[in-house]
Design an enzyme around this catalytic site. Structure first.
Site, short mmCIF file in Angstrom:
data_model
loop_
_atom_site.label_atom_id
_atom_site.label_comp_id
_atom_site.label_asym_id
_atom_site.label_seq_id
_atom_site.Cartn_x
_atom_site.Cartn_y
_atom_site.Cartn_z
N LEU A 47 -109.85 55.02 74.98
CA LEU A 47 -109.67 53.69 75.56
C LEU A 47 -110.34 53.59 76.93
O LEU A 47 -110.34 54.56 77.70
CB LEU A 47 -108.18 53.38 75.68
N TYR A 51 -104.79 52.42 81.78
CA TYR A 51 -103.70 51.82 82.57
C TYR A 51 -104.14 50.45 83.11
O TYR A 51 -103.35 49.49 83.12
CB TYR A 51 -103.29 52.72 83.74
N ASP A 138 -104.44 58.09 76.24
CA ASP A 138 -105.54 57.16 75.99
C ASP A 138 -106.63 57.70 75.06
O ASP A 138 -107.68 57.09 74.93
CB ASP A 138 -106.16 56.69 77.30
N GLU A 139 -106.38 58.85 74.44
CA GLU A 139 -107.38 59.39 73.51
C GLU A 139 -106.72 59.81 72.20
O GLU A 139 -105.58 60.27 72.19
CB GLU A 139 -108.09 60.61 74.14
#
Length: 464
Positions: A47, A51, A138-139
């Site tokens: 992503l 955040y 995020d991965e």
DNA sequence: TGGGGTTAT
DNA sequence: ATAACCC
């Protein structure tokens, strides 16, 4: 709108090549042998500034402005508007404000919304294939091998655009439609595009993807075109990719410590590591690390995509300049514990182990933590599901015992971090009716339905 | 350097 | 319980 760049023209749009007399594409008999561990199709999904994206969804008025997410005195991540103005990840707030006075900062110390969105992404990817491995919030890695095989079998030779790559191809390498490995990876790139499209349509999130034959290469190639783009790596380009790294430190799997030890051996480039004596490397780093990282240096990584499933642990931590009294520590521990109890309650499973972690102040020394853990008394575990403050007091008592086991409170001390972790999570209701366990499980036996103050058989047998 | 996570020893 | 790795 900013989405449009996602579908940047890929190279080598392929047309379907001549067919077999039977009407099937030529590759229909080129099946990879069942059980073959080689020739996988892996996607790494990453992503964009996660955040910051979550914050812009929560606060749409911030979109278009340079935005940083702050934890303590650090800007831990920021959006691309801020990056263009010179803000970097993990930059000091002062430096960031100096570089970029218009920078808008939001506090990101509470990870709740990030964690929730993170799991939504993983669950969305699991709909494509259940084999999804998380890496941080995020991965994600997804093993697409099976899905690609199915699509290959379904593939009709009269679909004009069936064999067109989605996104970029690393190094602009031409795709060979007669090479089954190329075809499989190309299908992988199409699935990756579908995944990113679903992430955007269903969750409003953009990200990058890398498609390759293993996790290492997929991860490395996902970062080639950023943000919000995807890249496919063909096998012939893998050496170019790994040699594009300027230092072994950039190789995922080679961290701070190993980098220092390798540098001491005169190894700094990927090629240095490739050509270094295996025997000496094994003696210096141990056979396990040596063999693994030397394979990494060739772009080889046979580690499977391991489905993450639900988390193995829950923790909450807080860092600060100074904590030097037991009362102060207790207050902070109570805060951490209160948040954790809410999370554990939502999860449904029950932790059987609790751990307290501290970091002591030290002027120069690099980052060392100490921890003490113990089993959670069974009478506390039982109360975990429903009542929340019933368990606070006994849990805090347990944690303060762990605290005093680590810290001599009769002597001066200076802590800079406290963390509480619940782990050893067990599903609570594996008990079947008619078994001993059933009658010893409070949530199932009849006594439990009369309320939390009711008598429980387990209390008799399991008293500590 | 924050506030999280994982696996191996 | 710690040490290494990842973000």
């Amino acid at each position: 709108m900013e989405r449009a760049e996602a579908w940047a023209a890929g190279s080598s749009p392929g047309a379907l090549e001549p067919e077999e007399p039977g009407g099937l594409p030529w590759f229909h008999d080129q099946v990879v042998p069942a059980g073959s561990s080689s020739s996988r199709v892996i996607v790494h999904v990453d992503l964009d500034c996660f955040y910051a994206q979550v914050e812009m969804i929560s606060h749409p008025e911030l979109k278009g402005k340079p935005l940083g997410v702050q934890q303590k005195y650090l800007v831990v991540t920021c959006n691309y508007e801020a990056r263009e103005l010179g803000v970097k990840k993990l930059m000091n707030v002062r430096d960031a404000k100096e570089k970029c006075p218009q920078l808008v900062l939001v506090n990101g110390e509470d990870l709740t919304r990030y964690r929730e969105m993170s799991y939504k992404v993983t669950e969305l990817l699991e709909e494509f294939s259940p084999v999804v491995e998380r890496l941080g919030f995020d991965e994600n890695f997804v093993d697409l091998t099976e899905m690609v095989e199915k699509r290959l079998e379904q593939l009709q030779s009269d679909e004009p655009s069936a064999l067109t790559v989605s996104g970029h191809v690393y190094g602009n390498q031409p795709i060979n439609l007669h090479d089954i490995l190329h075809i499989r990876l190309l299908i992988g790139s199409q699935i990756a595009a579908e995944m990113r499209e679903a992430m955007y349509n269903q969750l409003g999130l953009t990200g990058c993807a890398g498609v390759a034959s293993n996790k290492l290469l997929a991860k490395l190639v996902s970062g080639i075109f950023k943000p919000n783009q995807q890249t496919l790596l063909l096998p012939e380009s893998s050496q170019d990719l790994i040699h594009s790294l300027n230092h072994i430190k950039e190789m995922p799997g080679i961290g701070y410590k190993t980098t220092k030890r390798l540098e001491a051996l005169g190894i700094s480039s990927v090629r240095d590591l490739q050509t270094f004596s295996s025997k000496i490397l094994e003696k210096e780093l141990g056979i396990s690390v040596a063999q693994r990282i030397q394979k990494l240096s060739f772009g080889e990584d046979n580690s499977p995509v391991t489905p993450s499933g639900p988390p193995q642990s829950f923790s909450e931590e807080d860092s600060f300049k100074k904590c030097s009294s037991e009362v102060e520590a207790k207050n902070k521990i109570e805060e951490l514990l209160a948040s954790l109890l809410n999370r554990v309650c939502q999860d449904g499973r029950k932790p059987h182990t609790i751990r307290l972690i501290i970091r002591r102040y030290s002027s120069e020394k690099h980052y060392s933590r100490e921890s003490r853990q113990c089993a959670i008394p069974s009478h506390i575990i039982q109360k975990l599901g429903i009542g929340n403050y019933d368990v606070m007091t006994p849990m805090v008592d347990v944690l303060m015992k762990l605290f005093r086991n680590m810290v001599n409170v009769k002597m001066p001390f200076h802590l800079t971090l406290l963390s509480v972790c619940f782990c050893n999570l067990k599903a609570l209701n594996t008990a079947k009716k008619g078994t001993i366990d059933y009658y010893l499980t409070p949530s199932l036996s009849t006594t439990s339905r009369s309320g939390k103050h009711s008598f429980k058989m387990k209390d008799i047998h399991m008293e500590d």
